[in-house]
Design a protein around this motif. Sequence first.
Motif, PDB file in Angstrom:
ATOM      1  N   UNK A  65       0.818  -1.210   0.000  1.00  0.00           N
ATOM      2  CA  UNK A  65       0.000   0.000   0.000  1.00  0.00           C
ATOM      3  C   UNK A  65       0.857   1.268   0.000  1.00  0.00           C
ATOM      4  N   UNK A  66       2.029   1.190   0.609  1.00  0.00           N
ATOM      5  CA  UNK A  66       2.952   2.323   0.550  1.00  0.00           C
ATOM      6  C   UNK A  66       3.389   2.602  -0.873  1.00  0.00           C
ATOM      7  N   UNK A  67       3.638   1.538  -1.623  1.00  0.00           N
ATOM      8  CA  UNK A  67       4.038   1.691  -3.030  1.00  0.00           C
ATOM      9  C   UNK A  67       2.908   2.333  -3.828  1.00  0.00           C
ATOM     10  N   UNK A  68       1.719   1.766  -3.692  1.00  0.00           N
ATOM     11  CA  UNK A  68       0.579   2.261  -4.476  1.00  0.00           C
ATOM     12  C   UNK A  68       0.260   3.717  -4.153  1.00  0.00           C
ATOM     13  N   UNK A  69       0.253   4.033  -2.858  1.00  0.00           N
ATOM     14  CA  UNK A  69      -0.100   5.399  -2.466  1.00  0.00           C
ATOM     15  C   UNK A  69       0.974   6.401  -2.873  1.00  0.00           C
ATOM     16  N   UNK A  70       2.241   5.989  -2.787  1.00  0.00           N
ATOM     17  CA  UNK A  70       3.333   6.885  -3.186  1.00  0.00           C
ATOM     18  C   UNK A  70       3.240   7.218  -4.665  1.00  0.00           C
ATOM     19  N   UNK A  71       3.128   6.189  -5.497  1.00  0.00           N
ATOM     20  CA  UNK A  71       3.150   6.436  -6.933  1.00  0.00           C
ATOM     21  C   UNK A  71       1.860   7.076  -7.433  1.00  0.00           C
ATOM     22  N   UNK A  72       0.772   6.934  -6.682  1.00  0.00           N
ATOM     23  CA  UNK A  72      -0.459   7.632  -7.070  1.00  0.00           C
ATOM     24  C   UNK A  72      -0.337   9.134  -6.828  1.00  0.00           C
ATOM     25  N   UNK A  73       0.559   9.510  -5.906  1.00  0.00           N
ATOM     26  CA  UNK A  73       0.716  10.921  -5.553  1.00  0.00           C
ATOM     27  C   UNK A  73       1.941  11.566  -6.199  1.00  0.00           C
ATOM     28  N   UNK A  74       2.974  10.769  -6.482  1.00  0.00           N
ATOM     29  CA  UNK A  74       4.263  11.311  -6.927  1.00  0.00           C
ATOM     30  C   UNK A  74       4.124  12.111  -8.220  1.00  0.00           C
ATOM     31  N   UNK A  75       4.720  13.307  -8.227  1.00  0.00           N
ATOM     32  CA  UNK A  75       4.588  14.212  -9.373  1.00  0.00           C
ATOM     33  C   UNK A  75       5.930  14.555 -10.033  1.00  0.00           C
ATOM     34  N   UNK A  76       7.003  13.956  -9.549  1.00  0.00           N
ATOM     35  CA  UNK A  76       8.327  14.295 -10.065  1.00  0.00           C
ATOM     36  C   UNK A  76       8.710  13.480 -11.286  1.00  0.00           C
ATOM     37  N   UNK A  77       9.983  13.634 -11.672  1.00  0.00           N
ATOM     38  CA  UNK A  77      10.515  12.890 -12.806  1.00  0.00           C
ATOM     39  C   UNK A  77      10.935  11.494 -12.379  1.00  0.00           C
ATOM     40  N   UNK A  78      11.636  10.769 -13.253  1.00  0.00           N
ATOM     41  CA  UNK A  78      12.094   9.424 -12.930  1.00  0.00           C
ATOM     42  C   UNK A  78      12.921   9.418 -11.636  1.00  0.00           C
ATOM     43  N   UNK A  79      12.655   8.452 -10.784  1.00  0.00           N
ATOM     44  CA  UNK A  79      13.360   8.363  -9.506  1.00  0.00           C
ATOM     45  C   UNK A  79      14.814   7.953  -9.730  1.00  0.00           C
ATOM     46  N   UNK A  80      15.725   8.620  -9.042  1.00  0.00           N
ATOM     47  CA  UNK A  80      17.134   8.284  -9.142  1.00  0.00           C
ATOM     48  C   UNK A  80      17.646   7.539  -7.918  1.00  0.00           C
ATOM     49  N   UNK A  81      16.856   7.510  -6.857  1.00  0.00           N
ATOM     50  CA  UNK A  81      17.267   6.853  -5.622  1.00  0.00           C
ATOM     51  C   UNK A  81      17.270   5.334  -5.777  1.00  0.00           C
ATOM     52  N   UNK A  82      18.130   4.674  -5.004  1.00  0.00           N
ATOM     53  CA  UNK A  82      18.065   3.218  -4.891  1.00  0.00           C
ATOM     54  C   UNK A  82      16.838   2.873  -4.062  1.00  0.00           C
ATOM     55  N   UNK A  83      16.304   1.680  -4.290  1.00  0.00           N
ATOM     56  CA  UNK A  83      15.036   1.320  -3.668  1.00  0.00           C
ATOM     57  C   UNK A  83      15.176   0.038  -2.857  1.00  0.00           C
ATOM     58  N   UNK A  84      14.553   0.050  -1.668  1.00  0.00           N
ATOM     59  CA  UNK A  84      14.497  -1.130  -0.804  1.00  0.00           C
ATOM     60  C   UNK A  84      13.040  -1.447  -0.505  1.00  0.00           C
ATOM     61  N   UNK A  85      12.718  -2.735  -0.393  1.00  0.00           N
ATOM     62  CA  UNK A  85      11.355  -3.176  -0.112  1.00  0.00           C
ATOM     63  C   UNK A  85      11.364  -4.177   1.032  1.00  0.00           C
ATOM     64  N   UNK A  86      10.291  -4.174   1.810  1.00  0.00           N
ATOM     65  CA  UNK A  86      10.229  -5.026   2.994  1.00  0.00           C
ATOM     66  C   UNK A  86      10.060  -6.503   2.648  1.00  0.00           C
ATOM     67  N   UNK A  87       9.528  -6.796   1.458  1.00  0.00           N
ATOM     68  CA  UNK A  87       9.302  -8.186   1.080  1.00  0.00           C
ATOM     69  C   UNK A  87       9.082  -8.345  -0.408  1.00  0.00           C
ATOM     70  N   UNK A  88       8.891  -9.586  -0.834  1.00  0.00           N
ATOM     71  CA  UNK A  88       8.785  -9.901  -2.260  1.00  0.00           C
ATOM     72  C   UNK A  88       7.567  -9.252  -2.889  1.00  0.00           C
ATOM     73  N   UNK A  89       6.412  -9.312  -2.200  1.00  0.00           N
ATOM     74  CA  UNK A  89       5.202  -8.731  -2.787  1.00  0.00           C
ATOM     75  C   UNK A  89       5.335  -7.217  -2.967  1.00  0.00           C
ATOM     76  N   UNK A  90       5.967  -6.562  -1.988  1.00  0.00           N
ATOM     77  CA  UNK A  90       6.199  -5.124  -2.101  1.00  0.00           C
ATOM     78  C   UNK A  90       7.153  -4.832  -3.253  1.00  0.00           C
ATOM     79  N   UNK A  91       8.198  -5.651  -3.391  1.00  0.00           N
ATOM     80  CA  UNK A  91       9.147  -5.477  -4.492  1.00  0.00           C
ATOM     81  C   UNK A  91       8.472  -5.672  -5.844  1.00  0.00           C
TER      82      UNK A  91
END
Length: 250
Positions: A65-91
């Motif tokens: 849900x953090x992924x879905x809510x973040x990307x539904x709101x995000x208004x910037x350009x392509x993300x440059x940060x490295x990404x970590x996820x708590x588990x496989x489904x989140x990834x």
Amino acid sequence: MLALRNKHILLTREEKDARQFAELITACGGTPYFLPLIKIVFRPVGAEASKKAARADWLVFTSVNGVRSFFSAYQGGPLKAKIAAVGIQTAQEIEQYHYHVSVVPKVQDGEALARMLRTVVGERERVLVVRGQLARPTIIHALEEKSIKVEALTTYDTIMPEEAVEEAKALPNLVFDYVTLTSPSTATHLRTIMETCPIFYRKIACIGPRTNARAIQLGLTPTVTADTYSTDGLVKAMLIEEAHKHERNV
């Protein structure tokens, strides 16, 4: 043999997320019933999300849900940060947005993710933790102990649906073989519902140890707990329980 044949199983997560779970149960012979006990409400954090993500070296997602809510709101350009996820489904959810996930712990748990991040995040790197309002500060505290700069971004709220009591009253009058709980919130809301509308069951099936601990704290016992923290793991836990019952009855 369909190991869950004639078993009545109550699903308490949001119905749109419970459909695949229901299909797994049906494939094993069980009959699923729906009683959504959580509702996810996204926050309008577009400008804040874009600003904080732009200065982060790491983005950490603690739930689907953090992924879905973040990307539904995000208004910037392509993300440059490295990404970590708590588990496989989140990834897997992150990958739907065409981003690579650099860190995923083998155990889907905040403590496990925090330990991994402590080994890979540089001292001068900034971390943004995307979470819901009920998330524990485990990862934040673990990184702050190493003097790593951490920000939090709360992108959604978990609440109990207003219609839950009426939907509980509309359930068939039977004893459920399993009531499945997929988060501590579903355990809390089930107890709240049962104060108004009794729900009878034989076992509570919990997605992981935190949910199990909350269920026990609330008196929702006896329980079985998944070894892998997913709906697949929940089905496996119920199958193992049924196999054990069969062995005891032989």
